[in-house]
Design a protein around this motif. Structure first.
Motif, short mmCIF file in Angstrom:
data_model
loop_
_atom_site.label_atom_id
_atom_site.label_comp_id
_atom_site.label_asym_id
_atom_site.label_seq_id
_atom_site.Cartn_x
_atom_site.Cartn_y
_atom_site.Cartn_z
N TYR A 219 -1.04 -8.33 8.12
CA TYR A 219 -2.42 -8.82 8.09
C TYR A 219 -3.15 -8.48 9.38
N ASP A 220 -2.54 -8.70 10.52
CA ASP A 220 -3.21 -8.46 11.79
C ASP A 220 -3.57 -6.99 11.97
N GLY A 221 -2.76 -6.08 11.42
CA GLY A 221 -3.08 -4.66 11.51
C GLY A 221 -4.33 -4.31 10.73
N PHE A 222 -4.55 -5.00 9.59
CA PHE A 222 -5.72 -4.71 8.75
C PHE A 222 -7.02 -5.16 9.42
N LEU A 223 -6.93 -6.01 10.43
CA LEU A 223 -8.13 -6.46 11.13
C LEU A 223 -8.87 -5.30 11.78
N TRP B 174 -24.81 6.02 3.03
CA TRP B 174 -23.72 6.81 2.46
C TRP B 174 -22.44 6.63 3.27
N ALA B 175 -22.59 6.65 4.58
CA ALA B 175 -21.41 6.51 5.44
C ALA B 175 -20.71 5.17 5.21
N ILE B 176 -21.50 4.10 5.09
CA ILE B 176 -20.90 2.77 4.86
C ILE B 176 -20.10 2.76 3.56
N GLY B 177 -20.66 3.35 2.51
CA GLY B 177 -19.96 3.38 1.22
C GLY B 177 -18.67 4.18 1.28
N ILE B 178 -18.74 5.37 1.88
CA ILE B 178 -17.56 6.24 1.96
C ILE B 178 -16.49 5.62 2.85
N ILE B 179 -16.91 5.14 4.03
CA ILE B 179 -15.96 4.56 4.97
C ILE B 179 -15.36 3.27 4.42
N LEU C 140 -10.54 0.34 2.42
CA LEU C 140 -9.84 -0.41 1.37
C LEU C 140 -8.51 0.26 1.03
N MET C 141 -8.52 1.60 1.04
CA MET C 141 -7.29 2.32 0.70
C MET C 141 -6.24 2.25 1.81
N THR C 142 -6.66 1.91 3.05
CA THR C 142 -5.65 1.77 4.11
C THR C 142 -4.70 0.61 3.82
N ILE C 143 -5.10 -0.31 2.94
CA ILE C 143 -4.18 -1.38 2.53
C ILE C 143 -2.96 -0.78 1.85
N ALA C 144 -3.22 0.17 0.93
CA ALA C 144 -2.11 0.82 0.24
C ALA C 144 -1.29 1.67 1.20
N LEU C 145 -1.95 2.36 2.14
CA LEU C 145 -1.22 3.19 3.10
C LEU C 145 -0.30 2.35 3.98
N GLY C 146 -0.86 1.29 4.58
CA GLY C 146 -0.09 0.48 5.52
C GLY C 146 1.00 -0.32 4.85
N PHE C 147 0.64 -1.08 3.82
CA PHE C 147 1.64 -1.91 3.15
C PHE C 147 2.61 -1.04 2.35
#
Length: 545
Positions: A86-90, A298-303, A308-315
């Protein structure tokens, strides 16, 4: 090196190394081709600094995403989540929320008020030479801090890919990245850099989407199962406390000092983006303020989708690779994402080697695009602010200015290579957070005061920039990041007396305070007419370039 990692890094990659090197080289050659193509279209200073202001809101938003989703995002955050849950996702939350500050306070006024650099805005209503000098120094220092993370990420990434374990080999890789960076900027300028960043953004999103899909498919698209397996496979899970991996406090809530460290990190991440030079100059590449706003949207949407996908990468890395193998490869966790790709495809299979090569090549393209943007920002500031307006007092021709920018690129590249070699074993997300803190301490107060406070003076600007810059860099030098801890840049010595890993909690308020104090204590009277002109220009776009 653990037996599993040895199998991953040696057996699979050695067997398929020609394929890996071919895929890897293809990305580099393609980006070099784009750079040379764009370089032929770079005819004057406006082309070199701002790409001729010909990019649309969507194109610039894509380029901003490519510039922003750096090695810290792809490698550092995935590693932080894999090791600290959890702390990494911060980190992801902080990086994303920061764009609201940039959108609401900076994007449109900055685009309307400046020409090529942050120094244009600051010098509009103040004494040119001292303010431009300060802006140039600050831009170069912030960019070099950010470059450290990219260089460290490149060394780690290519070392894993090619099986290089020696320090000399890693340093040679850092030098290679630096040389490529110099080529990109000197030949392509802003046009080449922007196209490379757009291509890289598409590749990064596609690669991350592929790994996310494969991770979720592995767990039958049940996120609860993914999180549960990651928690059980984590270090605290193996010790019988898996819930701690999914709750706050594993890294930042251990005691009162780590809570303060997290607060300092959060402030730096949220406020830092609006002061990052390589992000600020992107607002000058679009033709209108409306396009600048669109590009940020556009940047906010793409980033946001990426984070959100870093959740799948990290976990996913925690669940399928495990902390022991990740740490054996890199103690800071920076190789979690490439190792995850290898494990999903099969450690000893061709698919595993192909996935590792593709994801590593995408990450390398990420690094190249970001270092090009950073180097362009710092070399542009030196050439336009310091050389053309301070040293030559506005008498330099556009040709001389661009030539100075190219020489500055070479010098900054050499400095970055030297410092990147020292920082090669640090977590890249943590290094980027330091750059955010320096940017928020020195640049953001000065930009906001210049745009929105009519009593702001030259002395206030100088106190804010130099005070914020000096305090943040000084506190970093005497923090656990540099010495006094096993993960420090110099682990064998200890001269750390500042307890926080990020200086933002102290240096950012100090930057704002010094800007106010310097303005109220000076006898200099602000130019009310100039402020009125700047206010109209920044809010309406009348007279903008």
């Amino acid at each position: 090196m653990s037996p599993v990692l040895h199998l991953a890094a040696s057996s699979a990659t050695t067997e398929h190394r020609p394929l890996i090197i071919t895929l890897f080289a293809a990305f580099v050659v393609a980006t070099l081709f784009i750079t040379v193509w764009a370089g032929r279209q770079t005819k004057d200073a406006a082309d070199f600094y701002a790409g001729g202001r010909q990019f649309t809101g969507f194109q610039n938003g894509l380029a901003i995403s490519g510039d922003y989703m750096s090695a810290a995002s792809f490698l550092g955050i995935a590693g932080a989540i894999a090791l600290f849950g959890y702390d990494g996702f911060l980190y992801s939350i902080g990086f994303l929320v920061a764009w609201l500050v940039a959108l609401l306070l900076v994007a449109e006024p900055l685009r309307n008020s400046g020409r090529y650099t942050m120094g244009d805005v600051l010098a509009y209503r103040m004494r040119q030479r001292p303010v431009r000098t300060a802006a140039g120094v600050s831009t170069i220092v912030v960019s070099i801090f950010y470059l450290l993370a990219q260089m460290a990420g490149a060394g780690i990434l290519v070392s894993l890919l090619l099986g290089i374990t020696s320090d000399g080999g890693k340093i040679a890789i850092v030098a290679l990245v630096g040389l490529l960076m110099i080529v990109y900027v000197t030949i392509g300028g802003m046009k080449g850099t922007t196209w490379v960043q757009m291509v890289k953004a598409v590749l990064l999103i596609a690669g991350t989407l592929l790994i996310t899909f494969l991770v979720l498919w592995k767990f039958n698209f049940n996120i609860s199962d993914l999180l549960g397996e990651a928690a059980r496979n984590s270090e605290v899970g193996q010790k019988g406390n898996p819930d701690a991996f999914l709750e706050p406090g594993l890294k930042y809530g251990v005691d009162g000092m780590t809570k303060l460290d997290f607060l300092s990190l959060g402030i730096a991440l949220v406020l830092g983006t609006a002061g990052l030079p390589h992000i600020l100059i992107r607002f000058y590449t679009v033709p209108t303020a409306k396009a600048a706003r669109k590009s940020v949207n556009w940047a906010i949407g793409i980033i946001g989708a990426f984070y959100l996908m870093t959740i799948a990468l990290g976990f996913g890395a925690a669940a399928l690779v495990g902390p022991a193998e990740i740490k054996a490869s890199n103690p800071a966790g920076n190789t979690a994402a490439p190792l995850l790709a290898l494990h999903i495809g099969g450690v000893d299979s061709a698919w595993g080697a192909i996935l590792l090569a593709v994801i590593s090549a995408v990450a390398f393209a990420t690094i190249l695009a970001v270092v090009a943007g950073l180097t362009l920002a710092s070399s542009s500031s030196f050439a336009h602010d310091i050389y053309a307006n301070v040293i030559r007092r506005g008498q330099a021709t556009e040709k001389e200015e661009v030539r100075a920018a190219r020489w500055a690129t070479v010098f900054i590249g050499i400095v970055s290579i030297a410092l990147g070699a020292l920082a090669r074993d640090l977590n890249v997300a943590g290094l980027v957070a330091l750059a955010f803190a320096v940017a928020a301490s020195a640049n953001l107060p000065t930009i906001l005061y210049s745009l929105f406070w009519k009593r702001f003076t030259t002395q206030g600007a100088l106190w804010s920039i130099y005070g914020g810059l000096a305090s943040s860099v000084f506190l970093v030098l005497f923090s656990p990041v540099v010495s006094g801890s096993p993960s420090a840049m110099f682990p064998s010595v200890d001269f750390a007396w500042f307890p926080l890993s990020n200086p933002g909690l102290i240096s950012i308020p100090l930057g704002f305070l010094l800007g106010w104090l310097g303005s109220v204590l000076t006898k200099e009277k602000p130019d009310a007419g100039k402020y009125a002109e700047l206010e109209v220009k920044s809010l309406t776009g009348i007279g903008a370039h």
